[in-house]
Design a protein around this motif. Structure first.
Motif, PDB file in Angstrom:
ATOM      1  N   MET A  56       4.201 -51.719  55.376  1.00 32.74           N
ATOM      2  CA  MET A  56       4.573 -51.559  53.961  1.00 32.74           C
ATOM      3  C   MET A  56       5.607 -51.043  53.566  1.00 32.74           C
ATOM      4  O   MET A  56       6.333 -51.094  52.507  1.00 32.74           O
ATOM      5  N   ALA A  57       6.371 -50.074  54.448  1.00 31.56           N
ATOM      6  CA  ALA A  57       7.744 -49.623  54.157  1.00 31.56           C
ATOM      7  C   ALA A  57       8.611 -50.624  54.206  1.00 31.56           C
ATOM      8  O   ALA A  57       9.602 -50.954  53.252  1.00 31.56           O
ATOM      9  N   TYR A  58       8.610 -51.636  54.951  1.00 30.17           N
ATOM     10  CA  TYR A  58       9.434 -52.892  55.086  1.00 30.17           C
ATOM     11  C   TYR A  58       9.526 -53.630  53.734  1.00 30.17           C
ATOM     12  O   TYR A  58      10.466 -53.906  53.304  1.00 30.17           O
ATOM     13  N   LEU A  59       8.224 -53.832  53.405  1.00 27.96           N
ATOM     14  CA  LEU A  59       8.046 -54.673  52.187  1.00 27.96           C
ATOM     15  C   LEU A  59       8.390 -53.967  50.751  1.00 27.96           C
ATOM     16  O   LEU A  59       9.244 -54.593  49.945  1.00 27.96           O
ATOM     17  N   TRP A  60       8.115 -52.656  50.831  1.00 24.70           N
ATOM     18  CA  TRP A  60       8.384 -51.823  49.778  1.00 24.70           C
ATOM     19  C   TRP A  60       9.972 -51.766  49.521  1.00 24.70           C
ATOM     20  O   TRP A  60      10.616 -51.913  48.492  1.00 24.70           O
ATOM     21  N   LEU A  61      10.868 -51.704  50.671  1.00 21.25           N
ATOM     22  CA  LEU A  61      12.207 -51.459  50.553  1.00 21.25           C
ATOM     23  C   LEU A  61      12.873 -52.846  50.370  1.00 21.25           C
ATOM     24  O   LEU A  61      13.933 -52.691  49.609  1.00 21.25           O
ATOM     25  N   GLY A  62      12.228 -53.800  50.575  1.00 22.38           N
ATOM     26  CA  GLY A  62      12.639 -55.125  50.161  1.00 22.38           C
ATOM     27  C   GLY A  62      12.596 -55.435  48.696  1.00 22.38           C
ATOM     28  O   GLY A  62      13.426 -55.755  48.065  1.00 22.38           O
ATOM     29  N   GLY A  63      11.424 -54.908  48.231  1.00 26.63           N
ATOM     30  CA  GLY A  63      11.264 -54.816  46.828  1.00 26.63           C
ATOM     31  C   GLY A  63      12.337 -54.000  45.957  1.00 26.63           C
ATOM     32  O   GLY A  63      12.867 -54.444  44.774  1.00 26.63           O
ATOM     33  N   LEU A  64      12.641 -52.935  46.581  1.00 29.00           N
ATOM     34  CA  LEU A  64      13.531 -51.897  45.913  1.00 29.00           C
ATOM     35  C   LEU A  64      14.917 -52.395  46.073  1.00 29.00           C
ATOM     36  O   LEU A  64      15.686 -52.569  45.018  1.00 29.00           O
ATOM     37  N   GLN A  65      15.168 -53.085  47.222  1.00 28.50           N
ATOM     38  CA  GLN A  65      16.385 -53.732  47.252  1.00 28.50           C
ATOM     39  C   GLN A  65      16.794 -54.975  46.313  1.00 28.50           C
ATOM     40  O   GLN A  65      17.796 -55.054  45.789  1.00 28.50           O
ATOM     41  N   GLU A  66      15.663 -55.715  46.191  1.00 28.55           N
ATOM     42  CA  GLU A  66      15.836 -56.976  45.358  1.00 28.55           C
ATOM     43  C   GLU A  66      16.102 -56.361  43.858  1.00 28.55           C
ATOM     44  O   GLU A  66      16.871 -56.820  42.926  1.00 28.55           O
ATOM     45  N   SER A  67      15.149 -55.282  43.485  1.00 26.34           N
ATOM     46  CA  SER A  67      15.210 -54.839  42.229  1.00 26.34           C
ATOM     47  C   SER A  67      16.672 -54.279  41.485  1.00 26.34           C
ATOM     48  O   SER A  67      17.126 -54.388  40.781  1.00 26.34           O
ATOM     49  N   LEU A  68      17.168 -53.596  42.706  1.00 26.03           N
ATOM     50  CA  LEU A  68      18.809 -52.784  42.524  1.00 26.03           C
ATOM     51  C   LEU A  68      19.768 -54.026  42.414  1.00 26.03           C
ATOM     52  O   LEU A  68      20.455 -53.998  41.821  1.00 26.03           O
ATOM     53  N   ILE A  69      19.530 -55.187  43.050  1.00 30.39           N
ATOM     54  CA  ILE A  69      20.526 -56.420  43.158  1.00 30.39           C
ATOM     55  C   ILE A  69      20.380 -56.963  41.583  1.00 30.39           C
ATOM     56  O   ILE A  69      21.325 -57.261  40.920  1.00 30.39           O
ATOM     57  N   GLU A  70      19.016 -57.194  41.395  1.00 31.51           N
ATOM     58  CA  GLU A  70      19.093 -57.699  39.839  1.00 31.51           C
ATOM     59  C   GLU A  70      19.630 -56.905  38.999  1.00 31.51           C
ATOM     60  O   GLU A  70      19.877 -57.554  37.894  1.00 31.51           O
ATOM     61  N   THR A  71      19.382 -55.385  39.049  1.00 32.58           N
ATOM     62  CA  THR A  71      20.044 -54.781  37.830  1.00 32.58           C
ATOM     63  C   THR A  71      21.510 -54.863  37.858  1.00 32.58           C
ATOM     64  O   THR A  71      21.919 -54.601  36.785  1.00 32.58           O
ATOM     65  N   LEU A  72      22.063 -54.762  39.097  1.00 32.72           N
ATOM     66  CA  LEU A  72      23.441 -54.850  39.104  1.00 32.72           C
ATOM     67  C   LEU A  72      24.077 -56.236  38.641  1.00 32.72           C
ATOM     68  O   LEU A  72      25.038 -56.043  38.270  1.00 32.72           O
ATOM     69  N   THR A  73      23.339 -57.268  38.975  1.00 35.11           N
ATOM     70  CA  THR A  73      23.964 -58.557  38.395  1.00 35.11           C
ATOM     71  C   THR A  73      23.419 -58.883  37.012  1.00 35.11           C
ATOM     72  O   THR A  73      23.886 -59.941  36.721  1.00 35.11           O
ATOM     73  N   ALA A  74      22.574 -58.039  36.341  1.00 31.30           N
ATOM     74  CA  ALA A  74      22.246 -58.617  34.940  1.00 31.30           C
ATOM     75  C   ALA A  74      23.265 -58.250  34.190  1.00 31.30           C
ATOM     76  O   ALA A  74      24.149 -57.823  34.240  1.00 31.30           O
TER      77      ALA A  74
END
Length: 199
Positions: free
Chosen positions: A181-199
């Motif tokens: 669950m930590a692995y999957l949550w961290l992946g979601g957080l990482q993806e969200s941060l990348i999307e925010t930075l590239t928006a």
């Protein structure tokens, strides 16, 4: 940070300039998670290196691994310090209050979530916290999140992204479930941060 280690600090009285030129290890770490964080620069994980490839990888590691470890520690420390200083509704003084508005200048919230992963409340809400990151801080967070996922993925023996669905279906009684669950949550957080930075 415990996995990466404390780093090589010059002893008291030692020349700090000499410490800059201290050579690092020439062999890859024996711990699989560390080997994933500090892979050989030459060859591949499934290749048996010949003597020339092994020598090139050893030399590259000797002159780069200490700096890489330092950068990874700095990234992890940036995350820890940001979370330690986080107060309600984006306060950064660690006392539960706010330290006044921060300069935004490209600042982004981390994935629209509070520090616990729940939905962030409105500005000023007492039960939530909003972490805002400057672009340089965001890069440190991305590095630390990536390192965490690599280390956890190695422990879980994740070899293919398709395995995440299988991991998600593990029963709650499986001792690996919290780490999954930590692995999957961290992946979601990482993806969200990348999307925010590239928006």
């Amino acid at each position: 940070m415990e996995l990466i280690g404390p780093g090589e600090e010059p002893a008291e009285g030692d020349d700090p300039l000499a410490a800059l030129f201290t050579e690092g290890p020439s062999e890859p770490p024996s711990d699989p998670a560390l080997a994933r964080l500090f892979p050989d620069a030459y060859g591949g994980p499934d290749e048996v290196p010949d003597d020339a490839t092994h020598a090139a990888a050893a030399e590259f590691r000797r002159y780069t691994e200490n700096d890489l470890r330092t950068r990874k520690r700095e990234d992890a420390l940036a995350v820890v310090r940001a979370l330690d200083a986080l107060g309600p509704a984006g306060g950064r003084d660690g006392s539960g209050g706010t330290d006044g508005p921060r300069e935004t200048d490209g600042t982004e919230g981390v994935g629209g979530t509070d520090a616990t992963g729940g939905a962030a409340g409105p500005e000023g809400a007492a039960d939530g916290a909003v972490l805002r990151l400057r672009p340089d801080e965001s890069r440190q967070w991305l590095g630390a999140l990536n390192d965490l996922r690599l280390a956890i993925g190695t422990r879980l023996e994740v070899t293919d992204e398709d395995e995440s669905g299988e991991l998600l279906r593990l029963p709650d009684s499986d001792p690996r479930k919290p780490m999954v669950m930590a692995y999957l949550w961290l992946g979601g957080l990482q993806e969200s941060l990348i999307e925010t930075l590239t928006a």
